[in-house]
Scaffold this motif. Structure first.
Motif, PDB file in Angstrom:
ATOM      1  N   SER A 211       0.383  -0.849   0.237  1.00 38.84           N
ATOM      2  CA  SER A 211      -0.200   0.092  -0.232  1.00 38.84           C
ATOM      3  C   SER A 211       0.638   1.169  -0.179  1.00 38.84           C
ATOM      4  N   GLY A 212       0.133   2.513  -0.087  1.00 41.77           N
ATOM      5  CA  GLY A 212       1.011   3.611  -0.175  1.00 41.77           C
ATOM      6  C   GLY A 212       0.418   4.642   0.995  1.00 41.77           C
ATOM      7  N   TRP A 213       1.014   5.287   0.122  1.00 40.56           N
ATOM      8  CA  TRP A 213       0.002   7.286   1.393  1.00 40.56           C
ATOM      9  C   TRP A 213      -0.200   8.355   0.693  1.00 40.56           C
ATOM     10  N   VAL A 214      -0.567   8.789   0.928  1.00 43.30           N
ATOM     11  CA  VAL A 214      -0.405  10.303   0.411  1.00 43.30           C
ATOM     12  C   VAL A 214      -0.276  11.710   1.287  1.00 43.30           C
ATOM     13  N   ALA A 215       0.212  12.410   0.851  1.00 40.95           N
ATOM     14  CA  ALA A 215       1.438  13.458   2.045  1.00 40.95           C
ATOM     15  C   ALA A 215       1.251  14.391   1.840  1.00 40.95           C
ATOM     16  N   MET A 216       0.868  15.420   2.253  1.00 42.89           N
ATOM     17  CA  MET A 216       1.616  17.406   2.462  1.00 42.89           C
ATOM     18  C   MET A 216       3.178  17.428   2.387  1.00 42.89           C
ATOM     19  N   LEU A 217       3.667  18.088   1.274  1.00 47.93           N
ATOM     20  CA  LEU A 217       5.413  18.042   1.828  1.00 47.93           C
ATOM     21  C   LEU A 217       5.220  19.998   1.289  1.00 47.93           C
ATOM     22  N   ALA A 218       6.108  20.760   1.893  1.00 51.58           N
ATOM     23  CA  ALA A 218       6.838  22.143   1.747  1.00 51.58           C
ATOM     24  C   ALA A 218       8.381  22.142   0.855  1.00 51.58           C
ATOM     25  N   PRO A 219       8.300  23.250   0.441  1.00 47.36           N
ATOM     26  CA  PRO A 219       9.787  23.610  -0.092  1.00 47.36           C
ATOM     27  C   PRO A 219      10.606  23.164   0.911  1.00 47.36           C
ATOM     28  N   PRO A 220      11.860  23.238   0.528  1.00 44.00           N
ATOM     29  CA  PRO A 220      12.552  23.071   1.465  1.00 44.00           C
ATOM     30  C   PRO A 220      13.532  24.262   2.713  1.00 44.00           C
ATOM     31  N   ARG A 221      13.996  23.552   3.110  1.00 40.04           N
ATOM     32  CA  ARG A 221      14.494  24.626   4.274  1.00 40.04           C
ATOM     33  C   ARG A 221      13.492  25.737   5.060  1.00 40.04           C
ATOM     34  N   MET A 222      11.870  25.451   4.633  1.00 41.35           N
ATOM     35  CA  MET A 222      11.077  26.184   5.352  1.00 41.35           C
ATOM     36  C   MET A 222      11.211  25.818   6.967  1.00 41.35           C
ATOM     37  N   ASP A 223      10.880  27.190   7.779  1.00 43.50           N
ATOM     38  CA  ASP A 223      11.104  27.287   9.086  1.00 43.50           C
ATOM     39  C   ASP A 223      10.087  26.593   9.570  1.00 43.50           C
ATOM     40  N   PRO A 224      10.718  25.558  10.870  1.00 41.50           N
ATOM     41  CA  PRO A 224       9.829  24.717  11.344  1.00 41.50           C
ATOM     42  C   PRO A 224       8.715  25.262  11.640  1.00 41.50           C
ATOM     43  N   ALA A 225       8.819  26.616  12.626  1.00 43.34           N
ATOM     44  CA  ALA A 225       7.336  26.981  13.563  1.00 43.34           C
ATOM     45  C   ALA A 225       6.390  27.238  12.138  1.00 43.34           C
ATOM     46  N   LEU A 226       7.045  27.484  10.996  1.00 39.16           N
ATOM     47  CA  LEU A 226       5.494  27.434   9.840  1.00 39.16           C
ATOM     48  C   LEU A 226       4.769  26.122   9.494  1.00 39.16           C
ATOM     49  N   ALA A 227       6.480  25.421   9.107  1.00 36.22           N
ATOM     50  CA  ALA A 227       5.284  23.986   8.983  1.00 36.22           C
ATOM     51  C   ALA A 227       4.294  23.730  10.016  1.00 36.22           C
ATOM     52  N   ALA A 228       5.385  23.938  11.396  1.00 32.98           N
ATOM     53  CA  ALA A 228       4.332  23.029  12.427  1.00 32.98           C
ATOM     54  C   ALA A 228       2.719  24.138  12.207  1.00 32.98           C
ATOM     55  N   THR A 229       2.865  25.468  12.051  1.00 36.09           N
ATOM     56  CA  THR A 229       1.254  26.294  11.530  1.00 36.09           C
ATOM     57  C   THR A 229       0.518  25.252  10.685  1.00 36.09           C
ATOM     58  N   ILE A 230       1.050  25.270   9.150  1.00 39.03           N
ATOM     59  CA  ILE A 230       0.511  24.659   8.259  1.00 39.03           C
ATOM     60  C   ILE A 230       0.155  22.990   8.736  1.00 39.03           C
ATOM     61  N   ALA A 231       0.976  22.623   9.771  1.00 38.83           N
ATOM     62  CA  ALA A 231       0.562  20.825  10.166  1.00 38.83           C
ATOM     63  C   ALA A 231      -0.563  21.504  10.624  1.00 38.83           C
ATOM     64  N   GLY A 232      -1.040  21.966  12.264  1.00 36.52           N
ATOM     65  CA  GLY A 232      -1.549  22.101  12.303  1.00 36.52           C
ATOM     66  C   GLY A 232      -3.271  22.327  11.795  1.00 36.52           C
ATOM     67  N   THR A 233      -3.155  23.246  10.693  1.00 36.26           N
ATOM     68  CA  THR A 233      -4.213  23.617  10.343  1.00 36.26           C
ATOM     69  C   THR A 233      -4.733  22.552  10.060  1.00 36.26           C
ATOM     70  N   VAL A 234      -4.516  22.099   8.963  1.00 30.13           N
ATOM     71  CA  VAL A 234      -4.468  20.818   8.291  1.00 30.13           C
ATOM     72  C   VAL A 234      -5.112  19.374   9.067  1.00 30.13           C
ATOM     73  N   GLN A 235      -4.378  19.031  10.667  1.00 33.94           N
ATOM     74  CA  GLN A 235      -4.607  18.620  11.739  1.00 33.94           C
ATOM     75  C   GLN A 235      -6.220  18.539  11.607  1.00 33.94           C
ATOM     76  N   ARG A 236      -6.243  20.170  11.921  1.00 38.86           N
ATOM     77  CA  ARG A 236      -7.322  20.292  12.964  1.00 38.86           C
ATOM     78  C   ARG A 236      -8.884  19.717  11.956  1.00 38.86           C
ATOM     79  N   ALA A 237      -7.970  20.665  10.970  1.00 43.27           N
ATOM     80  CA  ALA A 237      -9.268  19.575   9.777  1.00 43.27           C
ATOM     81  C   ALA A 237     -10.042  18.357   8.919  1.00 43.27           C
ATOM     82  N   PHE A 238      -8.646  17.052   9.553  1.00 44.01           N
ATOM     83  CA  PHE A 238      -8.758  16.513   9.598  1.00 44.01           C
ATOM     84  C   PHE A 238      -9.510  15.554  10.843  1.00 44.01           C
ATOM     85  N   GLU A 239      -9.502  16.289  12.407  1.00 37.93           N
ATOM     86  CA  GLU A 239     -10.074  15.542  13.171  1.00 37.93           C
ATOM     87  C   GLU A 239     -11.271  16.705  13.451  1.00 37.93           C
ATOM     88  N   ASP A 240     -12.136  17.096  12.099  1.00 34.63           N
ATOM     89  CA  ASP A 240     -13.527  17.664  12.228  1.00 34.63           C
ATOM     90  C   ASP A 240     -14.614  16.413  11.806  1.00 34.63           C
TER      91      ASP A 240
END
Length: 323
Positions: free
Chosen positions: A248-277
């Protein structure tokens, strides 16, 4: 107008900041977020990404705009993101073939792991073997027997390296010839199965689900060791004689390299809240999506594990680069 020394110093300090950091310091998102799906429209990844964009619309000041950049097994769209600014306004949604392409294609213009920032895994991607209802077989066993009696007559459609590998690995283990037929998207593949132009095809549950009410499609098997919750009456390949078959495989969201970890966490948190709805969860169940949200560290671990698996498969000769 009098400008104080403190103001001048603050201004000089701001000018000294690198442009990417200045962009990241602003509230995200400050403009529409371009989400590149490097596959054709109407496939499973495209359907999930658009549903996610709709779910995020009420919670964000800017929209998620899905852009299909199909071609070269996902490489064309992925390369765009690999070279984009890491400001959170260009994202990528890919399937696990993103990692496998390193061994399936003769070359890549980027490193599929190092040149991207992991955001989150979104879903599991079980492959199903779909066939037209008018085909002279109604089970995987029947298809294998027919393919053995009619070498080369039963083609299996695929949309990327994983579904191609699943089909060819099953044929190898069953000892039959099943030609691989490449398609640009699961939607196109399923349309040809419904129309009777393609005997069988390996695709995602998302691509197959909309066609099950037509009466013109059968699901012959699933690629995993367990039956799919979406097709509980369909036996696995292992149950039909192809032992220890579990892919089997997976589907994932990626971003460009060298993204600030705080920004990456913000985006991930936003997407996670949608998945928890609960409403979004029900929506993706209706679409045939197997929700499997995992944060960035778990996604990176999965990508690295897959890389080891495909490297071993390539070394054994089970994956050969395209010429």
């Amino acid at each position: 107008m009098t400008i104080s020394r403190r103001t001048l110093l603050l201004a000089a300090g701001s000018l000294a900041l690198p442009a990417p950091l200045l962009a990241q310091s602003a509230a995200w998102p400050s403009r529409p977020v371009r989400v590149i799906v490097p596959y054709a429209a109407s496939g499973g990844t495209d359907i999930l990404t658009r549903a996610l964009g709709e779910a995020l619309r009420p919670t964000l000041p800017q929209p998620f705009v899905v852009e299909n950049r199909a071609g070269a097994a996902g490489v064309i769209g992925s390369e765009v993101v690999a070279h984009a600014e890491p400001d959170g306004h260009t994202l990528l949604v890919v399937v696990s073939t993103h990692v496998m392409n390193r061994y399936h294609l003769p070359s890549l213009p980027y490193d599929p792991i190092r040149d991207f920032t992991p955001i989150a895994m979104l879903s599991r991607n079980t492959m199903v073997l779909a066939a037209g209802a008018n085909q002279p077989f109604d089970s995987l066993r029947g298809m294998i027997e027919y393919a053995r009696a009619n070498p080369g007559r039963v083609g299996a459609g695929s949309t990327e390296a994983l579904s191609s590998f699943v089909g060819q690995e099953l044929a190898r283990r069953a000892g039959v010839e099943i030609p691989d037929v490449a398609y640009r998207s699961g939607g196109q593949l399923m349309n040809d199965i419904v129309a009777g132009h393609l005997p069988t095809g390996w695709t995602s549950t998302v691509s197959a689900a909309p066609h099950m009410q037509t009466g013109r499609v059968r699901i012959l098997a699933v690629s995993t060791a367990q039956r799919s919750a979406f097709f509980p009456d369909v036996p696995t390949a292992a149950e039909q004689g192809v032992t220890e078959f579990d892919l089997s495989g997976w589907v994932a969201m990626l971003a460009p390299p060298r993204m600030d970890p705080a920004l990456a966490a913000t985006i991930a948190g936003t997407v996670q809240r949608a998945f928890e709805d609960p409403a979004f969860q029900q929506r993706i169940v209706t679409l045939g999506v197997e929700r499997d949200f995992r944060p960035a560290p778990a996604l990176l671990e999965a990508m690295q594990r897959d890389d080891r698996i495909w490297a071993a498969a390539a070394q054994a000769g089970h994956i050969r680069p395209q010429q």
